[in-house]
Design an enzyme around this catalytic site. Structure first.
Site, PDB file in Angstrom:
ATOM      1  N   PHE A 161     -98.054  50.797 -38.392  1.00 20.99           N
ATOM      2  CA  PHE A 161     -97.277  51.115 -37.125  1.00 20.99           C
ATOM      3  C   PHE A 161     -98.327  52.135 -36.572  1.00 20.99           C
ATOM      4  O   PHE A 161     -98.471  52.240 -35.429  1.00 20.99           O
ATOM      5  CB  PHE A 161     -96.111  51.753 -37.280  1.00 20.99           C
ATOM      6  CG  PHE A 161     -96.223  53.416 -37.733  1.00 20.99           C
ATOM      7  CD1 PHE A 161     -96.230  54.388 -36.746  1.00 20.99           C
ATOM      8  CD2 PHE A 161     -96.186  53.767 -39.133  1.00 20.99           C
ATOM      9  CE1 PHE A 161     -96.134  55.671 -37.315  1.00 20.99           C
ATOM     10  CE2 PHE A 161     -96.097  54.810 -39.513  1.00 20.99           C
ATOM     11  CZ  PHE A 161     -96.250  55.924 -38.549  1.00 20.99           C
ATOM     12  N   LYS A 162     -99.565  52.694 -37.382  1.00 18.71           N
ATOM     13  CA  LYS A 162    -100.402  53.517 -36.743  1.00 18.71           C
ATOM     14  C   LYS A 162    -101.120  52.965 -35.636  1.00 18.71           C
ATOM     15  O   LYS A 162    -102.034  53.711 -34.737  1.00 18.71           O
ATOM     16  CB  LYS A 162    -101.332  54.138 -37.810  1.00 18.71           C
ATOM     17  CG  LYS A 162    -100.475  54.777 -39.234  1.00 18.71           C
ATOM     18  CD  LYS A 162     -99.620  55.989 -38.507  1.00 18.71           C
ATOM     19  CE  LYS A 162     -98.793  56.371 -39.519  1.00 18.71           C
ATOM     20  NZ  LYS A 162     -99.646  57.242 -40.794  1.00 18.71           N
ATOM     21  N   ASP A 163    -101.356  51.380 -35.838  1.00 19.00           N
ATOM     22  CA  ASP A 163    -102.403  50.689 -34.866  1.00 19.00           C
ATOM     23  C   ASP A 163    -101.851  50.792 -33.558  1.00 19.00           C
ATOM     24  O   ASP A 163    -102.557  50.982 -32.539  1.00 19.00           O
ATOM     25  CB  ASP A 163    -102.200  49.135 -35.204  1.00 19.00           C
ATOM     26  CG  ASP A 163    -103.084  48.880 -36.399  1.00 19.00           C
ATOM     27  OD1 ASP A 163    -103.900  49.472 -36.510  1.00 19.00           O
ATOM     28  OD2 ASP A 163    -102.600  48.118 -37.132  1.00 19.00           O
TER      29      ASP A 163
END
Length: 505
Positions: free
Chosen positions: A113-115
């Site tokens: 999800f950090k993308d």
């Protein structure tokens, strides 16, 4: 548009661009916006977003939260960040999960999800230089930015992928030795780029993150880098507001997808279950609520390092406890940095109180909030956790009942979701899926009863064959990539390697 200031003081007001470029406030606090959640503050007309693309939703949200970026700048950043590098046109697709829903946040280039934030943060950063909004001392034409990041697993690779070979920028990532998965480690240590540095550190994530904060707080060190190397430090962790605000977008995107599917009617309240360690992922949901999204409730899902669960139930935050290494390493955290922003808003924007609490945390490892403040927090937030056996059971039961293969972080959330009572007047419950199961194939295979005796790559192949799913090509290809970064350092050496990296930019 000097709308941001520290959670610990308000004597230095800055713009969104300054806040992003600086990363952390001069006093160690985090940047916040007092207009958020007020009658005259930013507000999103959700009715106008219900048929919009992810990119258009992103523009509406980011325009509200980052007011000094022009429309052209935001549109350009969004176009570059949310394009062909994602394997789903929805960017964060929503899928049924029994009677509930799951929001998949792992379809970006590093499968986490950090993308969502770290594909756009470098674009933001590039537009903070050489503008009238940047303080004189940081507006030198030749100045470069050094990104410092401590990672518990996923942020490191996502930040490296975003900033690799970005002009005028370098990045140094620190991860805890032996406390990330093999795939997470290889994602970082094989990273290409002439401006990247990666180090394993002896200690845990909290040790590394605390050291990074100390480096940011060392003004003499910062001045030395500025004067001698023309380098300014900034952060890609969620302490940086430019990392936090893009995550607000997927809450609106989830709601729009529910309306488009006819699962809810516009205006219906929903609740989210969010696996979180550093509190940024779930804080973004609170920001969405302050912008007008009908969020009825937000539930933290933790692993055995359940410091947030205890805090949200008792009002006492106490990091003086054993640190557990679990199968959900990105949540193996005892100091949740973004909690400071929530404390600011729920304290009535009391900078002195927040500063006192953070000083107590730094000095004694603990603090307690007033009872009335806790009660206000509990109207929106709750928390629960899953032990390792429950994580394994969740992975197995989720696959058996829904066909969804989930990673161990998401499994913490699934456990919490399954035992939550159904709240009145909540139209839908959404679980946030934070990473691809292929980042943790050995854990997932073991939980599902598949062979997990070979390498992580052999485990990927088994998982694919047994479930009919496919490993992301970038993850499967790591098997043959060359490891560039193998050095292990002590916490005390971190500042020295940052200095060395800065002078190579």
């Amino acid at each position: 548009m000097n709308t941001f200031h520290s959670t610990r003081s308000n004597d230095q007001m800055v713009t969104a661009k300054q806040a992003i470029r600086t990363g952390i406030a001069y006093d160690g606090g985090l940047f916040v916006n007092d207009d958020l959640g007020t009658a005259n503050g930013p507000h999103i007309d959700i009715a106008g977003l219900m048929q919009s693309s992810y990119q258009d939703i992103a523009y509406s949200v980011l325009k509200a939260l980052l007011p000094d970026f022009s429309e052209h700048e935001l549109r350009e950043c969004i176009e570059q960040a949310y394009g062909d590098q994602w394997d789903d046109t929805h960017i964060t697709p929503l899928k049924p999960l029994g009677d509930d829903w799951i929001l998949e946040l792992f379809h970006g280039p590093t499968s986490a999800f950090k993308d969502v934030a770290l594909q756009i943060l470098p674009r933001f950063m590039a537009r903070t230089a050489n503008t009238p909004d940047v303080p004189e001392q940081t507006a030198h034409t030749e100045e470069r930015i050094m990104i410092l990041t401590a990672t518990s697993g996923d942020t490191g690779k996502a930040a490296l992928a975003g900033f690799a070979d970005a002009p005028g920028t370098g990045i140094t990532v620190f991860y805890p030795e032996g406390k990330v998965s093999q795939i997470q480690q290889l994602q970082m240590t094989t990273q290409q780029g002439n401006n990247v540095h990666v180090y394993a550190v002896r200690g845990n994530f909290d040790d590394a993150q605390s050291a990074v904060k100390r480096i940011f707080a060392d003004h003499e060190f910062a001045n030395t880098l500025q004067d001698d190397a023309h380098v300014a430090l900034s952060s890609a962790n969620s302490i940086n507001v430019g990392r936090l605000v893009p995550q607000v977008v997927y809450y609106f995107a989830a709601y729009a997808q529910l309306v488009q599917r006819g699962a809810i009617t516009l205006g219906d309240p929903v609740e989210f279950v969010v696996p979180t360690g550093n509190f940024g992922n779930i804080l973004a949901g609170y920001y969405a609520k302050l912008l007008g999204l009908p969020v009825a409730h937000l539930t933290v899902a933790s692993d055995k390092n359940n410091v947030l669960v205890d805090f949200l139930n008792t009002g006492v935050y106490d990091r003086n406890r054993p640190f557990y290494q679990t199968t959900s390493p990105s949540m193996d955290i005892l100091i949740s940095s973004n909690l400071e922003r929530m404390l600011y808003y729920f304290s009535g924007k009391d900078e002195a109180l927040v500063a006192k609490l953070m000083d107590s945390l730094s000095q004694d490892g603990t603090y307690q909030i007033p009872e009335d403040m806790l009660k206000r927090i509990q109207t929106i937030f709750s928390a629960d956790w899953a032990n390792e056996d429950e994580v394994n059971e969740a992975i197995a039961s989720c696959f058996a009942s829904t066909g969804e293969v989930i990673d161990p972080h998401t499994a913490c959330g699934y456990t919490v979701l399954q035992r939550m009572p159904q709240r009145e007047n909540v139209a839908a419950r959404i679980l946030l899926a934070t990473a691809s199961p292929y980042k943790f194939p050995r854990v997932v295979n073991q939980a599902l009863g598949f062979d997990h005796t070979g390498s992580d790559f052999a485990c990927m192949d088994v998982l694919s064959q047994q479930t009919g799913t496919q490993a992301p090509a970038a993850l499967r290809g790591l098997e043959h990539d060359h490891e560039r970064f193998t050095e292990v350092i002590d916490i005390a050496q971190m500042q020295d390697v940052v200095r060395s990296a800065a002078f190579t930019l």
